[in-house]
Write a protein that holds these residues in place. Structure first.
Motif, short mmCIF file in Angstrom:
data_model
loop_
_atom_site.label_atom_id
_atom_site.label_comp_id
_atom_site.label_asym_id
_atom_site.label_seq_id
_atom_site.Cartn_x
_atom_site.Cartn_y
_atom_site.Cartn_z
N ASP A 1 -6.61 6.49 5.08
CA ASP A 1 -5.66 7.59 5.26
C ASP A 1 -4.54 7.47 4.24
N SER A 2 -4.88 7.06 3.03
CA SER A 2 -3.87 6.97 1.98
C SER A 2 -3.46 8.36 1.53
N LEU A 3 -2.34 8.42 0.83
CA LEU A 3 -1.81 9.69 0.36
C LEU A 3 -2.08 9.85 -1.13
N SER A 4 -3.29 9.53 -1.55
CA SER A 4 -3.65 9.65 -2.97
C SER A 4 -3.41 11.05 -3.50
N PRO A 5 -3.75 12.13 -2.74
CA PRO A 5 -3.48 13.48 -3.28
C PRO A 5 -2.01 13.70 -3.58
N VAL A 6 -1.12 13.14 -2.74
CA VAL A 6 0.31 13.32 -2.95
C VAL A 6 0.76 12.65 -4.23
N ARG B 1 1.38 8.24 10.15
CA ARG B 1 1.62 6.91 9.64
C ARG B 1 2.76 6.91 8.62
N VAL B 2 2.85 7.98 7.86
CA VAL B 2 3.90 8.08 6.85
C VAL B 2 5.28 8.12 7.50
N GLU C 1 7.00 16.63 2.83
CA GLU C 1 6.67 18.05 2.96
C GLU C 1 5.56 18.45 2.00
N LYS C 2 5.57 17.84 0.81
CA LYS C 2 4.50 18.11 -0.15
C LYS C 2 3.17 17.59 0.39
N ALA C 3 3.21 16.46 1.08
CA ALA C 3 1.99 15.91 1.67
C ALA C 3 1.40 16.87 2.70
N ILE C 4 2.26 17.47 3.53
CA ILE C 4 1.78 18.44 4.51
C ILE C 4 1.20 19.66 3.81
N GLU C 5 1.89 20.13 2.78
CA GLU C 5 1.41 21.30 2.03
C GLU C 5 0.01 21.04 1.46
N ILE C 6 -0.20 19.85 0.91
CA ILE C 6 -1.50 19.50 0.33
C ILE C 6 -2.56 19.40 1.42
N GLU C 7 -2.19 18.81 2.56
CA GLU C 7 -3.14 18.71 3.66
C GLU C 7 -3.61 20.10 4.10
N LEU C 8 -2.68 21.05 4.17
CA LEU C 8 -3.04 22.40 4.60
C LEU C 8 -3.88 23.13 3.55
N ASP D 1 0.85 -1.19 0.00
CA ASP D 1 0.00 0.00 0.00
C ASP D 1 0.89 1.24 0.00
N VAL D 2 1.49 1.50 -1.15
CA VAL D 2 2.46 2.60 -1.24
C VAL D 2 1.82 3.96 -1.01
N GLU D 3 0.50 4.07 -1.18
CA GLU D 3 -0.16 5.35 -1.00
C GLU D 3 -0.09 5.84 0.44
N ARG D 4 0.17 4.94 1.38
CA ARG D 4 0.23 5.33 2.79
C ARG D 4 1.67 5.57 3.24
N HIS D 5 2.59 5.61 2.32
CA HIS D 5 3.99 5.78 2.67
C HIS D 5 4.66 6.74 1.69
N CYS D 6 5.90 7.10 2.01
CA CYS D 6 6.70 7.95 1.13
C CYS D 6 7.94 7.18 0.67
N MET D 7 7.77 5.91 0.37
CA MET D 7 8.89 5.09 -0.11
C MET D 7 8.97 5.17 -1.62
N SER D 8 10.08 4.69 -2.16
CA SER D 8 10.28 4.73 -3.61
C SER D 8 9.43 3.66 -4.29
N GLU D 9 9.15 3.89 -5.56
CA GLU D 9 8.38 2.91 -6.33
C GLU D 9 9.15 1.61 -6.52
N GLY D 10 10.47 1.70 -6.51
CA GLY D 10 11.29 0.50 -6.67
C GLY D 10 11.05 -0.52 -5.57
N ILE D 11 10.78 -0.07 -4.36
CA ILE D 11 10.50 -0.99 -3.26
C ILE D 11 9.21 -1.75 -3.53
#
Length: 311
Positions: A281-286, A190-191, A170-177, A138-148
Motif C-alpha cells: 500500500d505504498s504511495l508510489s503514484p503520489v 495508514r498515511v 489531498e493529491k494522494a486521494i485525487e490520484i486514488e479517485l 518506507d517514505v512511500e507509505r507516508h506524507c513526511m518530508s524527505e529530510g526526515i
C-alpha cells in the motif's frame, strides 16, 4: 414431472432467500453509512483535528483528542490540559519491564506538535534526548518530508519537521479517485498515522518501549466522507474497518453474530493494525514513480486476462 416441479420450487425458494439476504445487507449498509456520517459530524463538532495515542510497546495506554493548534507531549506526570500531555501521567502497563521504566525517565521535555494553516503537521524535539519518526525507512507509505528520511527518522532539536503534508495527502486521494472509483482506504488511512519513538528507534511496536501515535483526524474525516458519498449513496461500498475505527465507530448496533460474519460477502470484519497489514500500500503514484493513468490501464488489462483465463 414431479421431480421437475420439486426442483423448480427449490430454485424459487433459493432465489427468494437470496433476495431477502441482499435486501438485509443493503439495509444494514444503509444503517452503517448513516452511523458513520453521524460519527464524522460529531467529531467535527468537537473541533478535534488530531488524536494522540500513548503506547507502551504494543499496548494502548491512553488517547487524547486535540483541538488546539499546538500541543506538547513530555515526560511529566501532568494530565491533559490545553497545552500539554504528560506521558508519565499514564500508568505503566508492564511494571516489571525495566527498559520501559528507564525510557520513561528520559522522555524529558518531549515534543512540540503543531498544525499550520494548510492542515499539515509539524513536530519539533524540545529536549536533549532523541525522538524518531516511525516508518522513515518506507517514505512511500507516508506524507513526511524527505529530510526526515535523509536523517534516518531522527528529529533535530528545536527544528520543526514536516511529518504530515496535507496538500500531498489531498493529491494522494485525487490520484486514488482517478485510478479507481473505490479508493484504497487502508492505504490512505495508514498515511494518516504517524508514530514517534522516544529515545530508542525500533521498527516493530512490540520492541518500542515508549512511543506515541498521531492520528490526523481532519484527514481521516475526509476519507470517511468520500467513502460514504462517493459511490451510489448510502448503499454503496462502506468505509473500511480502519476508517470506522478511526472515527470512533464501534459497531454498537450490530449483533455479535453480525459482527463475526461481516457484511462483505460473509468475510469477517476485523480491525487491521499497522503491524499486521503487510499488503503493498505504498504511495508510489503520489511520488511520481508510476503514472496513474498507466496504472489504470494495467489494471484493466489484468482484469481482461483474468476474465479470459476463468472461462
Amino acid at each position: 414431472e414431479a421431480a421437475q416441479e420439486a426442483a423448480r420450487k427449490r430454485e424459487e425458494a433459493m432465489l427468494r432467500q437470496k433476495a431477502l439476504e441482499e435486501k438485509a445487507r443493503a439495509e444494514e449498509k444503509a444503517r452503517l453509512a448513516e452511523s458513520v456520517k453521524a460519527k464524522v459530524a460529531a467529531l467535527k463538532d468537537t473541533g478535534a483535528w488530531c488524536r494522540i495515542v500513548c503506547m507502551e510497546r504494543a499496548q494502548h495506554l491512553a488517547e487524547y483528542n486535540v483541538s488546539t493548534e499546538t500541543i506538547i507531549v513530555d515526560g511529566s506526570a501532568n494530565n491533559l490540559d490545553s497545552t500539554r500531555i504528560g506521558y508519565n501521567s499514564v500508568g505503566q502497563f508492564a511494571r516489571r519491564d525495566g527498559q520501559v521504566s528507564k525510557i520513561r525517565k528520559f522522555i524529558g521535555k518531549g515534543v512540540h506538535i503543531s498544525r499550520d494553516e494548510q492542515g499539515s503537521v509539524w513536530v519539533m524535539t524540545r529536549g536533549k534526548n532523541p525522538v524518531y519518526v516511525r516508518g522513515w525507512q518506507d517514505v512511500e507509505r507516508h506524507c513526511m518530508s524527505e529530510g526526515i528520511t535523509e536523517n534516518h527518522g531522527l528529529l533535530e532539536k528545536n527544528k520543526p519537521a514536516l511529518v504530515f503534508d496535507f496538500p500531498r495527502f489531498e493529491k494522494a486521494i485525487e490520484i486514488e479517485l482517478r485510478i479507481s472509483a473505490n479508493p484504497n482506504q487502508r492505504r490512505l488511512m495508514r498515511v494518516c498515522k504517524i508514530g514517534l519513538n522516544f529515545v530508542k528507534d525500533y521498527a516493530a511496536a512490540a520492541d518500542t518501549p515508549c512511543w506515541i501515535e498521531l492520528h490526523i483526524l481532519s484527514a481521516m474525516q475526509k476519507i470517511a466522507e468520500i467513502s460514504v458519498s462517493q459511490r451510489h449513496g448510502p448503499t454503496g461500498a462502506l468505509p473500511s474497518p480502519d476508517v470506522r475505527s478511526a472515527i470512533g465507530f464501534r459497531y454498537e448496533h450490530l449483533s455479535p453474530a453480525r459482527r463475526r460474519s461481516g457484511l462483505n460477502g460473509g468475510a469477517p470484519i476485523r480491525e487491521v493494525s499497522l503491524e499486521e497489514d503487510s499488503e503493498d500500500d505504498s504511495l508510489s503514484p503520489v511520488l511520481g514513480r508510476r503514472d496513474p493513468m498507466a496504472v489504470g490501464e494495467q489494471r484493466k488489462e489484468w482484469a481482461k486476462q483474468r476474465g479470459g483465463s476463468n472461462r
